[in-house]
Design an enzyme around this catalytic site. Structure first.
Site, PDB file in Angstrom:
ATOM      1  N   GLY A  42       0.718  -1.122   0.124  1.00 12.89           N
ATOM      2  CA  GLY A  42       0.054   0.350  -0.114  1.00 12.89           C
ATOM      3  C   GLY A  42       0.952   1.466  -0.125  1.00 12.89           C
ATOM      4  O   GLY A  42       1.489   1.131  -0.655  1.00 12.89           O
ATOM      5  N   ASN A  43       0.262   1.971  -0.192  1.00 17.94           N
ATOM      6  CA  ASN A  43       1.233   3.680   0.070  1.00 17.94           C
ATOM      7  C   ASN A  43       0.382   4.225   1.303  1.00 17.94           C
ATOM      8  O   ASN A  43      -0.992   4.276   2.160  1.00 17.94           O
ATOM      9  CB  ASN A  43       0.809   4.353  -1.238  1.00 17.94           C
ATOM     10  CG  ASN A  43      -0.455   4.598  -2.008  1.00 17.94           C
ATOM     11  OD1 ASN A  43      -1.097   5.225  -1.062  1.00 17.94           O
ATOM     12  ND2 ASN A  43      -0.743   4.091  -2.718  1.00 17.94           N
ATOM     13  N   ARG A  44       0.984   5.360   1.639  1.00 13.88           N
ATOM     14  CA  ARG A  44       0.674   5.975   2.357  1.00 13.88           C
ATOM     15  C   ARG A  44      -0.758   7.199   2.655  1.00 13.88           C
ATOM     16  O   ARG A  44      -0.971   8.478   3.432  1.00 13.88           O
ATOM     17  CB  ARG A  44       1.876   7.156   3.501  1.00 13.88           C
ATOM     18  CG  ARG A  44       2.450   6.044   3.672  1.00 13.88           C
ATOM     19  CD  ARG A  44       3.823   7.568   4.477  1.00 13.88           C
ATOM     20  NE  ARG A  44       4.647   6.435   5.005  1.00 13.88           N
ATOM     21  CZ  ARG A  44       5.295   5.259   5.894  1.00 13.88           C
ATOM     22  NH1 ARG A  44       4.136   5.963   6.816  1.00 13.88           N
ATOM     23  NH2 ARG A  44       5.724   4.813   6.676  1.00 13.88           N
ATOM     24  N   SER A  45      -1.464   7.509   1.480  1.00 13.76           N
ATOM     25  CA  SER A  45      -2.283   8.604   1.147  1.00 13.76           C
ATOM     26  C   SER A  45      -3.364   8.289   1.980  1.00 13.76           C
ATOM     27  O   SER A  45      -4.325   7.062   1.735  1.00 13.76           O
ATOM     28  CB  SER A  45      -3.183   7.883  -0.081  1.00 13.76           C
ATOM     29  OG  SER A  45      -4.126   8.391  -0.929  1.00 13.76           O
ATOM     30  N   ALA A  52      -3.831   7.866  -5.214  1.00 20.07           N
ATOM     31  CA  ALA A  52      -1.851   7.509  -5.227  1.00 20.07           C
ATOM     32  C   ALA A  52      -2.502   6.018  -5.564  1.00 20.07           C
ATOM     33  O   ALA A  52      -2.781   5.019  -4.772  1.00 20.07           O
ATOM     34  CB  ALA A  52      -1.424   7.291  -3.693  1.00 20.07           C
TER      35      ALA A  52
END
Ligand code: C5P
Length: 231
Positions: free
Chosen positions: A29-32, A96
């Site tokens: 995943g990502n930090r969005s 994102a």
């Protein structure tokens, strides 16, 4: 507000971060946080638009009044975005999107085993949805404004704006909203500072403040571009 410049128009907005599964319990995943995309959806509603929110993983709730489509992966977002774009006047890609996904998704939980070598994750590229939306629009000669986002980290050799201008032309979207990440982080914060670049060539426009302030500036700019394109 009393002025509803987007009344009668349909705006599709993607928000949040995609999650790319590795196995039934794990993902990349990502930090969005989804905050900027949600603020854009609220600003578009304020401006009178019908708003579809394509929501990947978000840490904030969707605003009341949007048509919500929940997605998990980049491939799901691609499908939802192409479908929604078919009758949208404006598409804003604030999500994102993972550039890569695991090449293989295990049907069962990946186990650690002493008798087997540690696993290696192979990645494959996800499609560039923004680029594809522009191609589909142009192939159909559709009258549609497409907005991309870019998070750039300026570095020793490179100017953020220079990178961003190259990206604007590569992606061929109408507007590119650029935020500089890294120095003071943007992810999860309530404030933002951006530069809005236009392919039509007008001057770069700065906007900063709360993510709502930034969203209002982007939606104002979208309204201005639309009134220029469609007199
Ligand atoms: O190339 P980069 O990821 O910096 O571009 C960011 C913009 O492109 C964002 O608007 C993002 O939503 C979009 N994007 C996309 N599909 C991808 C990667 C990014 O639509 N696979």
């Amino acid at each position: 507000s009393a002025i509803r410049p987007l009344a009668g128009l349909t705006v599709t907005i993607s928000a949040g971060g995609t999650r790319e599964p590795l196995d039934p319990v794990r993902f990349l995943g990502n930090r969005s946080s989804g905050k900027q995309g949600v603020a854009l959806a609220a600003a578009a509603l304020d401006a009178g638009a019908r708003v579809r929110l394509l929501a990947a993983h978000m840490e904030v709730p969707a605003p009341a009044g949007v048509e919500l489509v929940q997605v998990e992966t980049a491939l799901e977002l691609r499908k939802a975005a192409l479908h929604a774009a078919a009758d949208s006047d404006v598409v804003i890609m604030a999500a994102a999107v993972a550039d890569f996904r695991p090449a293989d998704v295990s049907g069962t939980k990946i186990k650690k085993r002493d008798d087997v070598a540690d696993p290696v994750i192979n990645l494959v590229r996800n499609p560039d949805i923004l680029r594809e939306l522009v191609e589909v629009r142009d192939a159909a000669s559709r009258n549609q404004l497409i907005v991309g986002f870019a998070a750039e980290t300026g570095d020793a050799g490179g100017d953020v704006l220079e990178y961003a201008l190259a990206k604007l032309h590569r992606k061929a979207c109408d507007l590119l909203v650029v935020n500089q990440v890294g120095r003071d982080k943007v992810f999860g914060e309530d404030t933002n500072s951006v530069v809005i670049l236009s392919r039509a060539g007008s001057e770069p426009q700065e906007a900063s403040g709360s993510k709502s302030d930034v969203a209002a500036a982007v939606i104002d700019r979208v309204s201005a571009e639309l009134s220029r394109v469609v007199p």
